[in-house]
Design an enzyme around this catalytic site. Structure first.
Site, mmCIF file in Angstrom:
data_model
loop_
_atom_site.group_PDB
_atom_site.id
_atom_site.type_symbol
_atom_site.label_atom_id
_atom_site.label_comp_id
_atom_site.label_asym_id
_atom_site.label_seq_id
_atom_site.Cartn_x
_atom_site.Cartn_y
_atom_site.Cartn_z
ATOM 1 N N GLY A 12 0.818 -1.219 0.000
ATOM 2 C CA GLY A 12 0.000 0.000 0.000
ATOM 3 C C GLY A 12 0.850 1.265 0.000
ATOM 4 N N ASP A 37 -1.694 -12.250 4.924
ATOM 5 C CA ASP A 37 -3.074 -11.779 5.032
ATOM 6 C C ASP A 37 -3.421 -11.726 6.521
ATOM 7 O OD1 ASP A 37 -5.806 -11.475 5.172
ATOM 8 O OD2 ASP A 37 -6.251 -12.975 3.628
ATOM 9 N N ALA A 69 -4.787 -2.359 5.785
ATOM 10 C CA ALA A 69 -6.127 -1.867 6.146
ATOM 11 C C ALA A 69 -7.043 -1.924 4.939
ATOM 12 C CB ALA A 69 -6.045 -0.418 6.646
ATOM 13 N N THR A 110 -7.004 6.228 12.145
ATOM 14 C CA THR A 110 -7.510 7.318 11.306
ATOM 15 C C THR A 110 -8.249 8.420 12.064
ATOM 16 O OG1 THR A 110 -9.093 7.764 9.507
ATOM 17 C CG2 THR A 110 -9.599 5.921 10.909
ATOM 18 N N TYR A 134 -16.187 2.632 7.923
ATOM 19 C CA TYR A 134 -14.717 2.594 7.985
ATOM 20 C C TYR A 134 -14.235 3.058 9.359
ATOM 21 C CZ TYR A 134 -9.943 4.327 7.063
ATOM 22 O OH TYR A 134 -8.596 4.608 7.134
HETATM 23 N N1 LIG Z 1 -4.775 7.156 3.059
HETATM 24 C C1 LIG Z 1 -5.271 7.981 3.965
HETATM 25 O O1 LIG Z 1 -5.683 9.112 3.661
HETATM 26 C C2 LIG Z 1 -5.338 7.566 5.409
HETATM 27 C C3 LIG Z 1 -5.912 8.472 6.339
HETATM 28 C C4 LIG Z 1 -5.973 8.093 7.682
HETATM 29 C C5 LIG Z 1 -5.473 6.868 8.083
HETATM 30 N N2 LIG Z 1 -4.948 6.013 7.168
HETATM 31 C C6 LIG Z 1 -4.466 4.725 7.640
HETATM 32 O O2 LIG Z 1 -3.133 4.557 7.216
HETATM 33 C C7 LIG Z 1 -2.853 3.167 7.046
HETATM 34 C C8 LIG Z 1 -2.193 2.937 5.700
HETATM 35 O O3 LIG Z 1 -3.101 3.317 4.690
HETATM 36 P P1 LIG Z 1 -2.663 3.512 3.175
HETATM 37 O O4 LIG Z 1 -3.055 4.880 2.805
HETATM 38 O O5 LIG Z 1 -1.273 3.045 2.937
HETATM 39 O O6 LIG Z 1 -3.709 2.514 2.492
HETATM 40 P P2 LIG Z 1 -3.593 1.618 1.186
HETATM 41 O O7 LIG Z 1 -2.719 2.273 0.192
HETATM 42 O O8 LIG Z 1 -4.998 1.284 0.824
HETATM 43 O O9 LIG Z 1 -2.843 0.325 1.703
HETATM 44 C C9 LIG Z 1 -3.451 -0.645 2.483
HETATM 45 C C10 LIG Z 1 -2.778 -1.946 2.193
HETATM 46 O O10 LIG Z 1 -3.363 -2.942 3.047
HETATM 47 C C11 LIG Z 1 -3.436 -4.108 2.279
HETATM 48 N N3 LIG Z 1 -4.407 -5.044 2.818
HETATM 49 C C12 LIG Z 1 -5.750 -5.034 2.688
HETATM 50 N N4 LIG Z 1 -6.279 -6.116 3.291
HETATM 51 C C13 LIG Z 1 -5.246 -6.803 3.830
HETATM 52 C C14 LIG Z 1 -5.138 -7.989 4.570
HETATM 53 N N5 LIG Z 1 -6.219 -8.722 4.876
HETATM 54 N N6 LIG Z 1 -3.916 -8.414 4.967
HETATM 55 C C15 LIG Z 1 -2.806 -7.705 4.633
HETATM 56 N N7 LIG Z 1 -2.845 -6.579 3.919
HETATM 57 C C16 LIG Z 1 -4.047 -6.123 3.528
HETATM 58 C C17 LIG Z 1 -3.816 -3.658 0.880
HETATM 59 O O11 LIG Z 1 -3.502 -4.660 -0.048
HETATM 60 P P3 LIG Z 1 -4.455 -4.964 -1.313
HETATM 61 O O12 LIG Z 1 -4.409 -3.708 -2.126
HETATM 62 O O13 LIG Z 1 -3.831 -6.149 -1.950
HETATM 63 O O14 LIG Z 1 -5.825 -5.222 -0.735
HETATM 64 C C18 LIG Z 1 -2.948 -2.417 0.747
HETATM 65 O O15 LIG Z 1 -1.687 -2.759 0.208
HETATM 66 C C19 LIG Z 1 -4.196 2.455 7.235
HETATM 67 O O16 LIG Z 1 -4.263 1.971 8.552
HETATM 68 C C20 LIG Z 1 -5.216 3.550 7.046
HETATM 69 O O17 LIG Z 1 -6.412 3.269 7.748
HETATM 70 C C21 LIG Z 1 -4.865 6.341 5.839
#
Ligand SMILES: NC(=O)c1ccc[n+]([C@@H]2O[C@H](COP(=O)([O-])OP(=O)(O)OC[C@H]3O[C@@H](n4cnc5c(N)ncnc54)[C@H](OP(=O)(O)O)[C@@H]3O)[C@@H](O)[C@H]2O)c1
Length: 306
Positions: A12, A37, A69, A110, A134
């Site tokens: 991610g 996973d 996530a 978040t 979410y």
């Molecule tokens: N992006 C934002 O604006 C934001 C804001 C606040 C908080 N956050 C938090 O920051 C963290 C990182 O988010 P991000 O922006 O990097 O999100 P992201 O780009 O959507 O990355 C999430 C990763 O988790 C993987 N994933 C999903 N289901 C899984 C599972 N069962 N086991 C292992 N991996 C799994 C996904 O893989 P697949 O693609 O293969 O499913 C993806 O690679 C999260 O906790 C998110 O809630 C993000």
């Protein structure tokens, strides 16, 4: 001191960035979701076991930073079970495995755990009250991690963007090329945060917790400082890209009509973070300039370390 860091969710946006900014003497293992996973309890325990053995062989202290996530807030509204599995049960399985192996865990959450009724930055001690699925599932994940008995820290962040992966800044950069005018909501205010700064902050926290000097506060906020509405943020992106910010016009969330309700105000306060002696986050406008400069230059993101 070099660390061994396991990053579930390594494919991610945050996982990619952690691998990019982690110093080369660290052993950073960043498996994609099919490789580890977190909703599969057996796979998670086995994966952590292999990682701990590898860390021991190299004589490195081990730590887990969970970047896995279900992050699509709109899709989660109609996919509750899957969102709960990934955001609540999965982190619980991971935390249980960390407790078993005595490995500290840093889990990411978040701003969407808050309802947006506040008018000054939310601190970790403020009551959570999510508006959407979410946010509910992420809050349940925080509780699972903090109640697991593992040495665990939860770091809430917000409005994360980078020069790679799918995110708001890249969407604005694309729309700037494609459209004469772009409408962006002006009734949600938050904390735009660079993934690079977040990743560096999480690595600082990981170093502290592996030294046995983790903050007494187990729930922390990390965002770039300052505040903006999405509209203001979009205008800043246009300006940084050398485009006319007047091509961004304000609209309301109601006009935009997305399935998941969002908090109107979700600025996070970083007092607990800085008072723990962790490096102070930078103001978002300066950081945005850096990220958009690398976007404009087309600077490639190096391959993952491991
Ligand atoms: N992006 C934002 O604006 C934001 C804001 C606040 C908080 N956050 C938090 O920051 C963290 C990182 O988010 P991000 O922006 O990097 O999100 P992201 O780009 O959507 O990355 C999430 C990763 O988790 C993987 N994933 C999903 N289901 C899984 C599972 N069962 N086991 C292992 N991996 C799994 C996904 O893989 P697949 O693609 O293969 O499913 C993806 O690679 C999260 O906790 C998110 O809630 C993000």
């Amino acid at each position: 001191m070099a660390l061994a860091i396991l990053v579930p969710g390594g494919g991610g946006m945050l996982g990619t960035e952690l691998a990019r900014v982690s110093p080369p003497d660290n052993l950073l293992v960043a498996p994609a979701s099919h490789e580890l996973d977190i909703t599969d309890r057996v796979m998670t325990a086995a994966g952590l076991g292999r990682f701990v053995a590898a860390a021991r062989r190299r004589g490195l202290p081990a730590v887990v930073i969970n970047a896995a996530a279900y992050t699509n807030a709109d899709a989660a509204e109609s996919d509750k079970d899957r969102a709960f599995l990934v955001n609540a049960l999965g982190p619980g399985y991971l935390a249980a495995a960390c407790r078993e192996h005595g490995v500290p865990l840093v889990h990411v959450s978040t701003d969407y755990v808050f309802d947006g009724e506040a008018c000054e930055p939310y601190e970790p001690s403020d009551p959570a009250n999510p508006l959407n699925v979410y946010g509910h599932t992420k809050l349940a994940g925080e509780q699972a991690v903090l109640g697991s008995g593992a040495r665990a820290w939860v770091v809430r962040t917000a409005w994360v963007y980078s020069s790679h992966s799918a995110n708001f800044v890249r969407t604005m950069a694309r729309l700037e090329q494609e459209r004469a005018m772009v409408s962006v909501v002006n009734d949600q205010v938050g904390s735009p945060t660079s993934t690079g700064d977040l990743a560096s902050g999480l690595l600082s926290l990981a170093a502290r917790v592996t030294e046995g000097a983790g903050p007494a506060e187990r729930l922390l906020h990390y965002v770039n400082t300052g505040r903006a509405s999405w509209y203001e943020f979009a205008r800043a992106v246009f300006a940084c890209l050398g485009a006319d910010p007047r091509r961004v016009r304000p609209c309301t969330s109601a006009e935009f009509g997305r399935p998941a309700p969002r908090p109107a105000y979700s600025v996070l306060g970083v007092r607990a973070w800085t008072e723990s002696g962790l490096p102070a986050p930078r103001p978002w406008p300066a950081v945005l300039q850096e990220v958009t400069a690398s976007l404009r230059a087309g600077t490639p993101v190096p391959d993952r370390a491991v």
